[in-house]
Design a protein around this motif. Structure first.
Motif, PDB file in Angstrom:
ATOM      1  N   ASN A  12      23.689  38.024  48.136  1.00 34.08           N
ATOM      2  CA  ASN A  12      24.821  38.543  48.881  1.00 34.08           C
ATOM      3  C   ASN A  12      26.028  37.621  48.756  1.00 34.08           C
ATOM      4  O   ASN A  12      27.146  38.059  48.515  1.00 34.08           O
ATOM      5  CB  ASN A  12      24.420  38.704  50.348  1.00 34.08           C
ATOM      6  CG  ASN A  12      25.458  39.454  51.159  1.00 34.08           C
ATOM      7  OD1 ASN A  12      26.111  40.338  50.642  1.00 34.08           O
ATOM      8  ND2 ASN A  12      25.601  39.087  52.416  1.00 34.08           N
ATOM      9  N   LEU A  16      29.713  38.271  47.001  1.00 34.86           N
ATOM     10  CA  LEU A  16      30.959  38.095  47.739  1.00 34.86           C
ATOM     11  C   LEU A  16      31.974  37.282  46.952  1.00 34.86           C
ATOM     12  O   LEU A  16      33.140  37.639  46.857  1.00 34.86           O
ATOM     13  CB  LEU A  16      30.666  37.387  49.064  1.00 34.86           C
ATOM     14  CG  LEU A  16      30.001  38.217  50.153  1.00 34.86           C
ATOM     15  CD1 LEU A  16      29.565  37.298  51.285  1.00 34.86           C
ATOM     16  CD2 LEU A  16      30.944  39.270  50.659  1.00 34.86           C
ATOM     17  N   ASN A  20      35.574  38.903  45.737  1.00 38.46           N
ATOM     18  CA  ASN A  20      36.542  38.615  46.795  1.00 38.46           C
ATOM     19  C   ASN A  20      37.988  38.853  46.360  1.00 38.46           C
ATOM     20  O   ASN A  20      38.780  39.434  47.098  1.00 38.46           O
ATOM     21  CB  ASN A  20      36.373  37.171  47.262  1.00 38.46           C
ATOM     22  CG  ASN A  20      37.108  36.907  48.551  1.00 38.46           C
ATOM     23  OD1 ASN A  20      36.910  37.604  49.531  1.00 38.46           O
ATOM     24  ND2 ASN A  20      37.956  35.893  48.540  1.00 38.46           N
ATOM     25  N   ASP A  88      31.832  37.468  58.287  1.00 34.40           N
ATOM     26  CA  ASP A  88      32.834  38.185  57.482  1.00 34.40           C
ATOM     27  C   ASP A  88      32.547  37.937  56.007  1.00 34.40           C
ATOM     28  O   ASP A  88      31.931  36.928  55.651  1.00 34.40           O
ATOM     29  CB  ASP A  88      34.248  37.713  57.828  1.00 34.40           C
ATOM     30  CG  ASP A  88      35.304  38.750  57.486  1.00 34.40           C
ATOM     31  OD1 ASP A  88      35.754  39.464  58.407  1.00 34.40           O
ATOM     32  OD2 ASP A  88      35.675  38.861  56.302  1.00 34.40           O
ATOM     33  N   HIS A  89      33.004  38.862  55.145  1.00 36.06           N
ATOM     34  CA  HIS A  89      32.785  38.676  53.716  1.00 36.06           C
ATOM     35  C   HIS A  89      33.942  37.952  53.037  1.00 36.06           C
ATOM     36  O   HIS A  89      33.874  37.638  51.856  1.00 36.06           O
ATOM     37  CB  HIS A  89      32.536  40.029  53.021  1.00 36.06           C
ATOM     38  CG  HIS A  89      33.742  40.921  52.950  1.00 36.06           C
ATOM     39  ND1 HIS A  89      33.655  42.283  52.968  1.00 36.06           N
ATOM     40  CD2 HIS A  89      35.068  40.667  52.859  1.00 36.06           C
ATOM     41  CE1 HIS A  89      34.850  42.823  52.885  1.00 36.06           C
ATOM     42  NE2 HIS A  89      35.721  41.848  52.813  1.00 36.06           N
ATOM     43  N   CYS A 111      29.398  33.580  56.033  1.00 42.65           N
ATOM     44  CA  CYS A 111      29.922  34.483  55.018  1.00 42.65           C
ATOM     45  C   CYS A 111      28.815  35.447  54.594  1.00 42.65           C
ATOM     46  O   CYS A 111      27.783  35.028  54.056  1.00 42.65           O
ATOM     47  CB  CYS A 111      30.420  33.693  53.813  1.00 42.65           C
ATOM     48  SG  CYS A 111      31.288  34.715  52.596  1.00 42.65           S
ATOM     49  N   SER A 112      29.028  36.723  54.867  1.00 43.58           N
ATOM     50  CA  SER A 112      28.021  37.729  54.520  1.00 43.58           C
ATOM     51  C   SER A 112      28.639  39.111  54.556  1.00 43.58           C
ATOM     52  O   SER A 112      29.628  39.354  55.250  1.00 43.58           O
ATOM     53  CB  SER A 112      26.841  37.676  55.502  1.00 43.58           C
ATOM     54  OG  SER A 112      25.918  38.711  55.226  1.00 43.58           O
ATOM     55  N   GLU A 113      28.060  40.024  53.824  1.00 44.24           N
ATOM     56  CA  GLU A 113      28.398  41.438  53.951  1.00 44.24           C
ATOM     57  C   GLU A 113      27.915  41.943  55.301  1.00 44.24           C
ATOM     58  O   GLU A 113      26.884  41.495  55.816  1.00 44.24           O
ATOM     59  CB  GLU A 113      27.736  42.254  52.837  1.00 44.24           C
ATOM     60  CG  GLU A 113      28.319  42.033  51.462  1.00 44.24           C
ATOM     61  CD  GLU A 113      29.663  42.716  51.263  1.00 44.24           C
ATOM     62  OE1 GLU A 113      30.196  43.285  52.248  1.00 44.24           O
ATOM     63  OE2 GLU A 113      30.194  42.677  50.146  1.00 44.24           O
TER      64      GLU A 113
END
Length: 277
Positions: A12, A16, A20, A88-89, A111-113
């Motif tokens: 993941n 990202l 981004n 948040d991504h 930081c993640s989907e």
């Protein structure tokens, strides 16, 4: 944490980083936009924290936290034993969030989907999401993921912009309808999200669903540009052939005339939906 779960999180994060830059080019918001809208939404934001005030420990997630303003704000409103995690991504926004965090001990950022929340089943005491669903192509997948991590009988709060309600008080109603259509069907990924929140929650078995509508009225073109990016949206609608040159000029001139003569007014609704698992 299982090996498979760790590999899923690693995949993941790699995804990202790779995507981004592309995402930032297509967003309807940036760091400055979030900071400006937070000013006008301050009271509404604080109101949305209320379902969490009875929680005395555990972890609360702010999903799609952006620059972390709500995470930081909630830390000042909720029990200090509660950990608040912003997810948040967007790496750039999370970097700003970590700077703003300073020395607050009970908050963190990940930081993640949104569709892969890096927590175990039924481990989270509450979830809040503000203006996230409107950006998701598959919101029900995210709602199901929230359901997975949320402890039974604990709250989910969704805050969304009702883009279809955006109104400008001038005679060019047909042009306004075209602008709304551009926003809800083209510019914003899921521009009708606010109208579908109840459906999403019911399909995912959330209970005790309550919807509240909060109207906001802006009295200057500057505010409309700060909070809605209206002139930018108007130009994009022209560039992508959703309105023509005459419509663009007529609507823009009407906005400037109203502003110069002190009768400018536009309105939009924000909805808050609360529920429990």
């Amino acid at each position: 944490m299982t090996c498979d779960f760790q590999l899923q999180i690693l995949w993941n994060l790699e995804s990202l980083i790779f995507n981004n830059k592309n995402r930032m080019e297509n967003k309807h918001y940036n760091i400055g936009y979030l900071e400006e809208t937070s000013k006008i939404l301050k009271n509404l934001k604080e109101y949305s924290y209320h379902p969490f005030t009875k929680i005395s420990d555990g972890t609360i997630i702010d999903l799609g936290c952006g620059t972390g303003q709500d995470v930081i704000s909630m830390a000042g409103h909720l029990n200090s034993n509660v950990k608040i995690v912003g997810i948040d991504h967007d790496i750039e926004m999370l970097n700003q969030a970590r700077i703003s965090k300073k020395e607050i001990p009970n908050i963190d950022f990940i930081c993640s989907e949104a569709s892969i929340i890096p927590f175990e089943d039924e481990s989270i005491s509450g979830v809040r999401s503000e203006r996230l669903m409107q950006h998701l192509l598959n919101p029900e997948k995210v709602i199901l993921e929230i359901y997975r991590v949320l402890i039974k009988n604990h709250p989910l709060i969704l805050v969304e912009t009702d883009w279809l309600s955006l109104s400008f008080y001038n005679e060019f109603i047909s042009i306004e309808k075209k602008i709304n259509k551009f926003l809800t069907e083209k510019k914003v990924n899921n521009g009708m999200a606010s109208r579908n929140l109840i459906c999403y929650l019911e399909k995912c078995n959330f209970r005790n669903i309550k919807l509240e509508v909060f109207p906001f009225v802006l009295k200057s073109l500057k505010e409309a540009n700060d909070y809605f990016w209206i002139e930018r949206i108007l130009k994009e609608a022209l560039d992508k052939n959703h309105i023509n040159e005459n419509e663009y000029a007529s609507f823009k001139n009407a906005l400037y005339k109203a502003d110069e003569n002190n009768y400018f007014a536009c309105s939009i609704n924000i909805v808050i939906v609360t529920s429990i698992k």
